[in-house]
Design a protein around this motif. Structure first.
Motif, PDB file in Angstrom:
ATOM      1  N   PRO A 535      74.244 -10.339  28.806  1.00 60.06           N
ATOM      2  CA  PRO A 535      75.669 -10.039  28.873  1.00 60.06           C
ATOM      3  C   PRO A 535      75.875  -8.567  29.232  1.00 60.06           C
ATOM      4  CG  PRO A 535      75.088 -11.025  26.745  1.00 60.06           C
ATOM      5  CD  PRO A 535      73.825 -10.827  27.493  1.00 60.06           C
ATOM      6  N   LEU A 537      79.382  -6.889  30.228  1.00 59.08           N
ATOM      7  CA  LEU A 537      80.609  -6.332  29.638  1.00 59.08           C
ATOM      8  C   LEU A 537      80.700  -6.640  28.146  1.00 59.08           C
ATOM      9  CD1 LEU A 537      83.071  -7.089  32.574  1.00 59.08           C
ATOM     10  CD2 LEU A 537      81.881  -4.960  32.026  1.00 59.08           C
ATOM     11  N   LYS A 538      80.031  -7.725  27.752  1.00 54.87           N
ATOM     12  CA  LYS A 538      80.060  -8.088  26.318  1.00 54.87           C
ATOM     13  C   LYS A 538      78.736  -7.743  25.639  1.00 54.87           C
ATOM     14  CE  LYS A 538      83.596 -11.629  26.341  1.00 54.87           C
ATOM     15  NZ  LYS A 538      83.731 -12.487  27.542  1.00 54.87           N
ATOM     16  N   ARG A 545      75.875  -1.731  27.015  1.00 57.99           N
ATOM     17  CA  ARG A 545      76.842  -2.059  28.062  1.00 57.99           C
ATOM     18  C   ARG A 545      76.717  -1.050  29.205  1.00 57.99           C
ATOM     19  NH1 ARG A 545      81.979  -0.438  29.450  1.00 57.99           N
ATOM     20  NH2 ARG A 545      83.488  -2.037  30.098  1.00 57.99           N
TER      21      ARG A 545
END
Ligand code: ARG
Length: 574
Positions: A535, A537-538, A545
């Motif tokens: 992941p 953006l998460k 990130r």
């Protein structure tokens, strides 16, 4: 130096020399990607024979001399060395890559490299064969230039010869500023065929046409003016194709057959004076050892026909002399159809014997294979006529437009209109570049335009997807944040990024753009794997990130740079 292989290679060579003795100085450790480690050194097998020991023993001796390496080393199988890079080392190399505006691509010692490519003929349609030499030649020009070489583009257009008498007379017959004359800019074959029909059907016209050839060769002023006009109209046509294709050729790169007119008589005289050329059946010929035609008869290179005219061989001898003596070439590339191999070989051999092509100048035939239709014959239209290149490029853009309309109906009309040509042309160019330049391929627009598989649109889509991640993040793509590598998919992507420079250098050496295509395709797939498993953006923490956004931005930079070296544009969205 970003590629870990480039760093480890000298260390391994040195260890081999220490283990086996000074005779083994500079031995290539033969580093290959491996499924068991990051890379495998395969030299021990070959070395074992030379030292008369078994490969595992050789491998053990080399390992003992290795000293400290930023990688774990393990002997495997019959004597391979499996090397697994330390994470911290990979991270630091990645930092170096991100800080390097060249993204790891080396600057090589500058060579002067004339590249003969494209070379369409005046008053004739460009065909798909010309498409391929144009696209491959341009990718090589861009890549070699980027590696630091001085590329001299040589567009050897067919702008001279007996048909020009007929073409000039036809231009006069239809009127210089007529609609028919303007066909030269849009549908040159139609102009050519009309001229041909007149020549075949009208004896008086044919007589005028023959006299025109003589006047042209004698340098008659009015005839030369008409010839210049004819060439100028064709040039507009070529330039329209070049700008549609986004090819770097300009009028400054024109070096057509006619440029060499003044050199041809001298070339013949010199070859005769050097005893290399002799008259045979009225023609001046060079007979080279080892070249025989049918029934074992010696095969001549004809440099002056029995009617006194010069042909393709003489102008090509002139191209060599020009490129060596006036351009100062170190390496000459001829991006020309594969069937011309014998012609070029004989021309080069003659030039070497004549002393026009010194040993230190390398000449390379970048062989261009045929483009076939779905019936595996030379590509034609459904009605059987030869294909018009412009029509083909228009069809590619129209099909791309349909794809984009179907996949992104929500985008504004102008946006879709801007994306379609980038995708359509990118698809055609990529299809040309992604197969080995000397093999044949089947021209299939549907396959080229597919968004999955090793295609231009797939790679363009990968870049558009990264742009869209940054749009969602609300920030511009940047790889300033430190990158950490936790997940295997991150590490795989990082390692791929690190080998970009090595691959570009290999393309410059081997003159094989398809290697860069394969690399970029692998990179896009590694990115897909990363995006699926990690992941962005998460991500769990802001640092992670930022790290993953950096990795995505670096991937975008490498993909875009690589596609740019191939001459393929990238749309910001797709
Ligand atoms: N004009 C030629 C053709 O259309 C190609 C010329 C290639 N270049 C050369 N130096 N021979 O087939």
């Amino acid at each position: 130096m970003a590629d870990p292989r480039d760093v480890l290679s000298p260390a391994l060579s040195a260890a081999i020399a220490r283990a086996l003795g000074p005779d083994f100085e500079g031995t290539d450790p033969v580093l290959r990607p491996s499924q068991y480690a990051d890379v495998q050194a395969n030299a021990a097998l070959a070395l074992a024979k030379r030292v008369g020991a078994n490969p595992r023993e050789v491998a053990t001796r080399v390992v003992a001399e290795l000293g400290d390496l930023p990688a774990a080393v393990e002997i495997s199988g019959p004597g391979f060395l499996n090397l697994t890079y330390d994470d911290a080392w990979v991270t630091s190399l990645l930092g170096d890559l991100a800080a390097d505006p060249r993204l790891g691509v080396p600057v090589q010692e500058t060579q002067v490299v004339p590249i003969d490519y494209s070379a369409p003929n005046v008053a004739k349609e460009m065909h798909v064969g010309h498409l391929r030499t144009t696209v491959v030649g341009d990718a090589l020009a861009r890549t070699l230039e980027h590696l630091g070489h001085r590329v001299v583009r040589q567009n050897h257009i067919g702008d001279w010869g007996t048909p020009f008498g007929m073409l000039i007379e036809h231009l006069l017959a239809v009127g210089e500023n007529s609609e028919e004359a303007l066909l030269l800019e849009s549908d040159p074959n139609a102009f050519y065929q009309a001229a041909r029909a007149q020549f075949d059907g009208d004896e008086a016209f044919a007589t005028r046409a023959r006299a025109r050839v003589v006047a042209l060769q004698a340098g008659d002023e009015e005839t030369l003016r008409l010839w210049t006009e004819l060439v100028g109209l064709s040039r507009h046509y070529f330039n329209r194709i070049y700008s549609t294709l986004g090819v770097t050729l300009t009028d400054d790169d024109l070096a057509g057959e006619s440029t060499y007119n003044d050199d041809l008589a001298g070339i013949c005289d010199e070859l005769e004076a050097k005893g290399l050329a002799t008259i045979s059946d009225g023609a001046l010929c060079v007979f080279l050892d080892g070249y025989t035609g049918r029934e074992g008869k010696p095969q001549p290179l004809i440099i002056r026909k029995s009617d006194g005219g010069y042909g393709y061989a003489t102008t090509d001898l002139a191209t060599i002399r020009h490129r060596v003596e006036r351009l100062g070439a170190d390496r000459c590339l001829y991006v020309i159809g594969a069937p011309q191999a014998l012609h070029l070989e004989m021309v080069w051999k003659t030039a070497r014997l004549a002393g026009w092509l010194p040993d230190h100048v390398e000449v390379v035939h970048v062989k261009i294979g045929n483009v076939l239709g779905e019936d595996r014959k030379i590509l034609r239209t459904r009605s059987g006529a030869p294909l018009r290149l412009m029509a083909l490029l228009e069809e590619a853009q129209a099909n791309a437009r349909r794809e984009v309309d179907a996949s992104r109906p929500e985008l504004p009309e102008e946006t879709r209109a801007a994306i379609a040509p980038v995708v359509g042309i990118g698809a055609v160019k990529y299809a040309d570049l992604s197969v080995a330049h000397d093999s044949e391929y089947v021209f299939d627009l549907d396959r080229m335009l597919a968004f999955v598989g090793n295609t231009g649109p797939y790679l363009q889509y990968a870049t558009a997807r990264i742009h869209s991640i940054f749009r969602s993040a609300g920030e511009p793509p940047s790889y300033d944040a430190p990158i950490t590598l936790g997940e295997p998919a991150e590490r795989a992507l990082a390692l791929r990024l690190l080998s970009f420079g090595t691959v570009v250098a290999e393309v410059g050496d081997s003159l094989e753009p398809h290697r860069l295509c394969t690399y970029l395709f692998d990179l896009a797939q590694d990115f897909s794997g990363f995006y699926e498993h990690c992941p962005v953006l998460k991500a769990a923490t802001p640092e992670l990130r930022a790290s993953r956004l950096s990795l995505a931005a670096l991937t975008l930079a490498v993909l875009s740079r690589g596609l740019d070296l191939l001459g393929i544009e990238t749309p910001p969205q797709m």
